[in-house]
Design a protein around this motif. Structure first.
Motif, PDB file in Angstrom:
ATOM      1  N   ILE A  99      -7.036   0.494  -2.342  1.00 42.08           N
ATOM      2  CA  ILE A  99      -5.570   0.529  -2.137  1.00 42.08           C
ATOM      3  C   ILE A  99      -4.999  -0.887  -2.261  1.00 42.08           C
ATOM      4  O   ILE A  99      -3.971  -1.107  -2.902  1.00 42.08           O
ATOM      5  N   ILE A 100      -5.694  -1.840  -1.670  1.00 44.42           N
ATOM      6  CA  ILE A 100      -5.211  -3.224  -1.714  1.00 44.42           C
ATOM      7  C   ILE A 100      -5.248  -3.758  -3.153  1.00 44.42           C
ATOM      8  O   ILE A 100      -4.268  -4.332  -3.637  1.00 44.42           O
ATOM      9  N   LYS A 101      -6.368  -3.520  -3.841  1.00 43.72           N
ATOM     10  CA  LYS A 101      -6.493  -3.989  -5.230  1.00 43.72           C
ATOM     11  C   LYS A 101      -5.405  -3.402  -6.121  1.00 43.72           C
ATOM     12  O   LYS A 101      -4.889  -4.073  -7.009  1.00 43.72           O
ATOM     13  N   ASN A 102      -5.074  -2.132  -5.868  1.00 41.94           N
ATOM     14  CA  ASN A 102      -4.068  -1.457  -6.707  1.00 41.94           C
ATOM     15  C   ASN A 102      -2.638  -1.908  -6.413  1.00 41.94           C
ATOM     16  O   ASN A 102      -1.756  -1.761  -7.254  1.00 41.94           O
TER      17      ASN A 102
ATOM     18  N   ILE B 260       8.165  -0.775   6.976  1.00 46.75           N
ATOM     19  CA  ILE B 260       6.716  -0.959   6.853  1.00 46.75           C
ATOM     20  C   ILE B 260       6.023   0.406   6.746  1.00 46.75           C
ATOM     21  O   ILE B 260       5.106   0.590   5.943  1.00 46.75           O
ATOM     22  N   ALA B 261       6.496   1.353   7.545  1.00 43.70           N
ATOM     23  CA  ALA B 261       5.938   2.709   7.501  1.00 43.70           C
ATOM     24  C   ALA B 261       6.100   3.302   6.106  1.00 43.70           C
ATOM     25  O   ALA B 261       5.173   3.903   5.561  1.00 43.70           O
TER      26      ALA B 261
ATOM     27  N   LEU C 152      -1.654   5.038   2.406  1.00 44.42           N
ATOM     28  CA  LEU C 152      -2.488   4.657   3.547  1.00 44.42           C
ATOM     29  C   LEU C 152      -2.405   5.748   4.619  1.00 44.42           C
ATOM     30  O   LEU C 152      -1.358   5.975   5.196  1.00 44.42           O
ATOM     31  N   GLU C 153      -3.529   6.415   4.874  1.00 42.71           N
ATOM     32  CA  GLU C 153      -3.519   7.513   5.850  1.00 42.71           C
ATOM     33  C   GLU C 153      -3.483   6.976   7.285  1.00 42.71           C
ATOM     34  O   GLU C 153      -4.063   5.926   7.582  1.00 42.71           O
TER      35      GLU C 153
ATOM     36  N   LYS D 105      -5.070   7.677   9.924  1.00 49.88           N
ATOM     37  CA  LYS D 105      -6.354   7.384  10.590  1.00 49.88           C
ATOM     38  C   LYS D 105      -6.808   5.951  10.317  1.00 49.88           C
ATOM     39  O   LYS D 105      -7.359   5.285  11.191  1.00 49.88           O
ATOM     40  N   TRP D 106      -6.544   5.455   9.096  1.00 51.28           N
ATOM     41  CA  TRP D 106      -6.933   4.078   8.770  1.00 51.28           C
ATOM     42  C   TRP D 106      -5.984   3.083   9.411  1.00 51.28           C
ATOM     43  O   TRP D 106      -6.384   1.992   9.822  1.00 51.28           O
ATOM     44  N   TYR D 107      -4.735   3.484   9.481  1.00 47.25           N
ATOM     45  CA  TYR D 107      -3.734   2.649  10.149  1.00 47.25           C
ATOM     46  C   TYR D 107      -4.109   2.447  11.617  1.00 47.25           C
ATOM     47  O   TYR D 107      -4.113   1.326  12.139  1.00 47.25           O
ATOM     48  N   MET D 108      -4.483   3.568  12.264  1.00 40.12           N
ATOM     49  CA  MET D 108      -4.892   3.516  13.672  1.00 40.12           C
ATOM     50  C   MET D 108      -6.117   2.626  13.852  1.00 40.12           C
ATOM     51  O   MET D 108      -6.198   1.839  14.796  1.00 40.12           O
ATOM     52  N   GLY D 109      -7.066   2.764  12.936  1.00 38.52           N
ATOM     53  CA  GLY D 109      -8.278   1.947  13.005  1.00 38.52           C
ATOM     54  C   GLY D 109      -7.952   0.476  12.869  1.00 38.52           C
ATOM     55  O   GLY D 109      -8.492  -0.368  13.589  1.00 38.52           O
ATOM     56  N   ALA D 110      -7.019   0.183  11.957  1.00 41.83           N
ATOM     57  CA  ALA D 110      -6.615  -1.207  11.745  1.00 41.83           C
ATOM     58  C   ALA D 110      -5.975  -1.779  13.010  1.00 41.83           C
ATOM     59  O   ALA D 110      -6.192  -2.941  13.365  1.00 41.83           O
TER      60      ALA D 110
END
Ligand code: HEM
Length: 178
Positions: free
Chosen positions: A82-85, A119-120, A128-129, A131-136
């Motif tokens: 996601i970041i690379k893209n 930002i959302a 960005l799902e 679950k990954w946001y929460m993990g971050a």
């Protein structure tokens, strides 16, 4: 004498003291969900003052915080992609750096809320799902607590500060995951 011995072995609440003289700006319509959300998690003016008081500590350790954040994010293949893209790690580090320092600025107003909504939308647009946001966010909290733990000797004070950081991050999550 004894008094001197006692005072030198008892760390002062220097951060709580610093907090009392901070100028903060909390400007949220009292008849809004945002105000109710703040009341619900007991995020008060004195907390916002304490956050502003430790802003220099956060700024001082910002490279370490953003580095550990991106290390764990880049370890997840789908996030690396996601970041690379959509951006570069260097650009995101700078974005996160500014965002974090601003979170401790003592300003909670309509601009603060609108920025989170934007930002959302950006994160939604890049896929960005949550679950990954929460993990971050958890990773971010780990890094911030580490800094507090290592740099604030008074145990009661470091616990109080960690609690306030936890409120701030939860509030932020409420706004971006809405
Ligand atoms: C954009 C913060 C998690 C990838 C942004 C922006 C901010 C931000 C402030 C700028 C939005 C704007 O343009 O107005 C955060 C915070 C996070 C988080 C506080 C969690 C605690 C993540 C994660 C990824 C990610 C886990 C992993 C893929 C991106 C990307 C952009 C972005 C690709 C677009 C950047 C650009 O336009 O250059 N983020 N982010 N973010 N974020 Fe995050």
């Amino acid at each position: 004498g004894l008094a001197k011995k006692f005072s030198s072995s008892t760390p002062k609440s220097e951060w709580l003291e610093k907090a009392t003289s901070q100028h903060v700006n909390i400007d949220i319509d009292s008849n809004s969900d945002t105000a109710r959300q703040m009341i619900m998690i007991n995020l008060q003016e004195e907390d916002v003052k304490l956050l502003k008081a430790i802003q220099p500590l956060i700024t001082q350790h910002i490279d370490e915080i953003t580095a550990s954040f991106y290390q764990t994010v880049l370890d997840v293949k789908v996030l690396e992609q996601i970041i690379k893209n959509n951006s570069t790690v260097e650009r995101l580090k700078l974005t996160l750096r500014n965002h974090l320092i601003e979170m401790f600025s003592g300003n909670i107003d309509s601009e603060f809320i609108e920025k989170r909504l934007k930002i959302a939308k950006v994160h939604q647009a890049i896929g960005l799902e949550p679950k990954w946001y929460m993990g971050a966010f958890q990773n971010l909290q780990n890094a911030l607590f580490d800094v507090v733990d290592r740099n604030i000797n008074n145990h009661k004070e470091s616990l109080r500060i960690s609690k306030v950081i936890s409120k701030l991050l939860n509030f932020e999550q409420q706004l971006v995951l809405e």
